[in-house]
Design a protein around this motif. Structure first.
Motif, PDB file in Angstrom:
ATOM      1  N   ILE A 131       0.848  -1.193   0.000  1.00  0.00           N
ATOM      2  CA  ILE A 131       0.000   0.000   0.000  1.00  0.00           C
ATOM      3  C   ILE A 131       0.884   1.244   0.000  1.00  0.00           C
ATOM      4  N   PRO A 132       0.764   2.122  -0.989  1.00  0.00           N
ATOM      5  CA  PRO A 132       1.582   3.343  -1.004  1.00  0.00           C
ATOM      6  C   PRO A 132       1.168   4.304   0.098  1.00  0.00           C
ATOM      7  N   PRO A 133       2.114   4.978   0.727  1.00  0.00           N
ATOM      8  CA  PRO A 133       1.766   5.897   1.825  1.00  0.00           C
ATOM      9  C   PRO A 133       0.846   7.034   1.407  1.00  0.00           C
ATOM     10  N   VAL A 134       0.910   7.450   0.137  1.00  0.00           N
ATOM     11  CA  VAL A 134       0.097   8.584  -0.295  1.00  0.00           C
ATOM     12  C   VAL A 134      -1.396   8.291  -0.174  1.00  0.00           C
ATOM     13  N   VAL A 135      -1.781   7.003  -0.205  1.00  0.00           N
ATOM     14  CA  VAL A 135      -3.199   6.642  -0.087  1.00  0.00           C
ATOM     15  C   VAL A 135      -3.741   7.002   1.294  1.00  0.00           C
ATOM     16  N   MET A 136      -2.881   6.954   2.307  1.00  0.00           N
ATOM     17  CA  MET A 136      -3.333   7.186   3.685  1.00  0.00           C
ATOM     18  C   MET A 136      -3.176   8.622   4.146  1.00  0.00           C
ATOM     19  N   ILE A 137      -2.705   9.505   3.279  1.00  0.00           N
ATOM     20  CA  ILE A 137      -2.429  10.876   3.693  1.00  0.00           C
ATOM     21  C   ILE A 137      -3.699  11.597   4.128  1.00  0.00           C
ATOM     22  N   VAL A 138      -4.749  11.548   3.310  1.00  0.00           N
ATOM     23  CA  VAL A 138      -5.976  12.311   3.611  1.00  0.00           C
ATOM     24  C   VAL A 138      -6.645  11.820   4.893  1.00  0.00           C
ATOM     25  N   PRO A 139      -6.928  10.518   5.057  1.00  0.00           N
ATOM     26  CA  PRO A 139      -7.564  10.103   6.319  1.00  0.00           C
ATOM     27  C   PRO A 139      -6.697  10.364   7.540  1.00  0.00           C
ATOM     28  N   LEU A 140      -5.379  10.193   7.417  1.00  0.00           N
ATOM     29  CA  LEU A 140      -4.508  10.468   8.561  1.00  0.00           C
ATOM     30  C   LEU A 140      -4.495  11.957   8.898  1.00  0.00           C
ATOM     31  N   PHE A 141      -4.507  12.802   7.892  1.00  0.00           N
ATOM     32  CA  PHE A 141      -4.489  14.243   8.155  1.00  0.00           C
ATOM     33  C   PHE A 141      -5.786  14.684   8.837  1.00  0.00           C
ATOM     34  N   VAL A 142      -6.917  14.137   8.380  1.00  0.00           N
ATOM     35  CA  VAL A 142      -8.193  14.472   9.023  1.00  0.00           C
ATOM     36  C   VAL A 142      -8.202  13.990  10.476  1.00  0.00           C
ATOM     37  N   LEU A 143      -7.731  12.764  10.703  1.00  0.00           N
ATOM     38  CA  LEU A 143      -7.690  12.221  12.059  1.00  0.00           C
ATOM     39  C   LEU A 143      -6.760  13.036  12.949  1.00  0.00           C
ATOM     40  N   TYR A 144      -5.583  13.353  12.458  1.00  0.00           N
ATOM     41  CA  TYR A 144      -4.614  14.103  13.264  1.00  0.00           C
ATOM     42  C   TYR A 144      -5.102  15.513  13.546  1.00  0.00           C
ATOM     43  N   SER A 145      -5.840  16.106  12.612  1.00  0.00           N
ATOM     44  CA  SER A 145      -6.380  17.447  12.846  1.00  0.00           C
ATOM     45  C   SER A 145      -7.398  17.432  13.976  1.00  0.00           C
ATOM     46  N   ARG A 146      -8.156  16.364  14.091  1.00  0.00           N
ATOM     47  CA  ARG A 146      -9.190  16.284  15.123  1.00  0.00           C
ATOM     48  C   ARG A 146      -8.609  16.002  16.501  1.00  0.00           C
ATOM     49  N   ILE A 147      -7.532  15.231  16.555  1.00  0.00           N
ATOM     50  CA  ILE A 147      -6.972  14.869  17.865  1.00  0.00           C
ATOM     51  C   ILE A 147      -5.746  15.713  18.228  1.00  0.00           C
ATOM     52  N   GLY A 148      -5.382  16.663  17.368  1.00  0.00           N
ATOM     53  CA  GLY A 148      -4.322  17.604  17.707  1.00  0.00           C
ATOM     54  C   GLY A 148      -2.913  17.070  17.620  1.00  0.00           C
ATOM     55  N   LEU A 149      -2.640  16.229  16.649  1.00  0.00           N
ATOM     56  CA  LEU A 149      -1.294  15.674  16.482  1.00  0.00           C
ATOM     57  C   LEU A 149      -0.547  16.260  15.287  1.00  0.00           C
ATOM     58  N   ILE A 150      -1.109  17.282  14.640  1.00  0.00           N
ATOM     59  CA  ILE A 150      -0.388  17.944  13.557  1.00  0.00           C
ATOM     60  C   ILE A 150       0.775  18.735  14.145  1.00  0.00           C
ATOM     61  N   SER A 151       1.915  18.689  13.483  1.00  0.00           N
ATOM     62  CA  SER A 151       3.133  19.393  13.913  1.00  0.00           C
ATOM     63  C   SER A 151       3.612  18.932  15.282  1.00  0.00           C
ATOM     64  N   THR A 152       3.512  17.641  15.545  1.00  0.00           N
ATOM     65  CA  THR A 152       4.052  17.064  16.778  1.00  0.00           C
ATOM     66  C   THR A 152       4.979  15.909  16.425  1.00  0.00           C
ATOM     67  N   TYR A 153       6.018  15.739  17.227  1.00  0.00           N
ATOM     68  CA  TYR A 153       6.932  14.618  17.017  1.00  0.00           C
ATOM     69  C   TYR A 153       6.202  13.287  17.196  1.00  0.00           C
ATOM     70  N   GLU A 154       5.317  13.237  18.203  1.00  0.00           N
ATOM     71  CA  GLU A 154       4.631  11.979  18.485  1.00  0.00           C
ATOM     72  C   GLU A 154       3.794  11.517  17.300  1.00  0.00           C
ATOM     73  N   GLY A 155       3.071  12.437  16.687  1.00  0.00           N
ATOM     74  CA  GLY A 155       2.241  12.059  15.553  1.00  0.00           C
ATOM     75  C   GLY A 155       3.057  11.565  14.370  1.00  0.00           C
ATOM     76  N   ALA A 156       4.149  12.265  14.053  1.00  0.00           N
ATOM     77  CA  ALA A 156       4.986  11.845  12.928  1.00  0.00           C
ATOM     78  C   ALA A 156       5.667  10.512  13.216  1.00  0.00           C
ATOM     79  N   ILE A 157       6.108  10.305  14.450  1.00  0.00           N
ATOM     80  CA  ILE A 157       6.758   9.038  14.798  1.00  0.00           C
ATOM     81  C   ILE A 157       5.784   7.873  14.661  1.00  0.00           C
ATOM     82  N   LEU A 158       4.538   8.076  15.073  1.00  0.00           N
ATOM     83  CA  LEU A 158       3.535   7.019  14.934  1.00  0.00           C
ATOM     84  C   LEU A 158       3.311   6.661  13.462  1.00  0.00           C
ATOM     85  N   ILE A 159       3.269   7.661  12.596  1.00  0.00           N
ATOM     86  CA  ILE A 159       3.068   7.385  11.171  1.00  0.00           C
ATOM     87  C   ILE A 159       4.249   6.633  10.602  1.00  0.00           C
TER      88      ILE A 159
END
Length: 290
Positions: A131-159
């Motif tokens: 599965i190419p990572p680009v397929v998961m970009i939109v759902p992950l971005f929406v999820l991270y925006s709701r739970i506040g993980l954008i621009s955090t080390y923890e969120g990027a490390i999890l991805i």
């Protein structure tokens, strides 16, 4: 007529060395050509970084007449290169540690524990590699925006850990299956549980495979640009590859300066590979030759 001592001396002479076959020579030539082609971009990058702007204008592919190190000073001390490298090191280290821990537990369970669905679990893990990572970009971005993980080390490390874990599970499962069953049986007879067997027996024997994962996964996270640009929008948390893209746009007409940045960016991963080269080759071949 030869005497007995002369015949004995002839019998003890070593056989003449075998001639190198034409197939061997051709294989060596092909390998040398392949190595040269692979090294051409790196050689060009280093030579360009050591040229002045004026010399590069008139001599783009030749060796530099005089070594110029001014571009490296500009990159290191007139740009936040060290901060970018630190951010990349945090992400690579965190993702590799997290993925390695999860992968060791999952691979051991699939390879050595009997439970329903383990074959399906292994097949699903292998399928995730396609599965190419680009397929998961939109759902992950929406999820991270709701739970506040954008621009955090923890969120990027999890991805990053999620992206590199399927390959890690596949490689470790293949390696764990090659270990002798007698080791596990003897450990169980001594009263050791699964976690103790994994920690005291499996992991020490799996050092080549684990170091291979460290090199491959760290290289993947270090060189990634897509996740870093989308999920780390804060300038203070910009990674090395994202910083280089900005650096390249700012100094588009100064190619030697950009190449100096590329040399510095690639140096840590080259050092890491050279340091663990022996284990890296053994780890890649372990599952195939044991």
């Amino acid at each position: 007529m030869s005497t007995a001592p002369q015949a004995a001396a002839k019998a003890t002479l070593p056989p003449p060395p075998a001639l190198v076959g034409i197939d061997t020579v051709l294989k060596q030539i092909v390998l040398l050509v392949a190595v040269f082609i692979a090294l051409v971009p790196t050689i060009f990058m280093i030579m360009t970084a050591l040229k002045s702007d004026d010399e590069y204008t008139f001599n783009k592919v030749g060796f530099p007449h005089a070594l110029v190190f001014d571009h490296f000073d500009v990159v290191l001390f007139e740009s936040p290169f060290f901060a970018w490298m630190l951010n990349s090191a945090i992400l690579a280290g965190g993702a590799v540690v997290l993925s390695s821990a999860v992968s060791c537990l999952g691979a051991y369970a699939i390879a050595r524990m009997q439970f329903k669905g383990r074959h399906f679990l292994f097949s699903a893990s292998v399928a995730l590699m396609a599965i190419p990572p680009v397929v998961m970009i939109v759902p992950l971005f929406v999820l991270y925006s709701r739970i506040g993980l954008i621009s955090t080390y923890e969120g990027a490390i999890l991805i990053y850990a999620g992206l590199i874990t399927p390959f890690s599970v596949y490689l470790l499962t293949t390696f764990f299956r090659t270990l002798p069953k007698e080791l596990f049986e003897a450990a169980r007879m001594d009263g050791a549980g699964d976690f103790l067997i994994l920690w005291r027996i499996v992991l020490p024997l799996s050092l080549p495979a684990l170091l291979t994962l460290v090199v491959v996964n760290a290289l993947y996270v270090w060189n990634d640009l897509l996740i870093a640009i989308i999920f780390l929008q804060d300038d203070a948390k910009r990674t090395l590859m994202a910083g280089i893209s900005v650096f390249q746009g700012r100094y588009e007409n100064q190619i030697p300066l950009v190449m100096a940045g590329m040399v510095i960016a690639s140096a840590p991963m080259i050092i890491l590979y050279i340091a663990f080269q022996k284990y890296f080759i053994r780890g890649l071949m372990a599952g195939a030759i044991k």
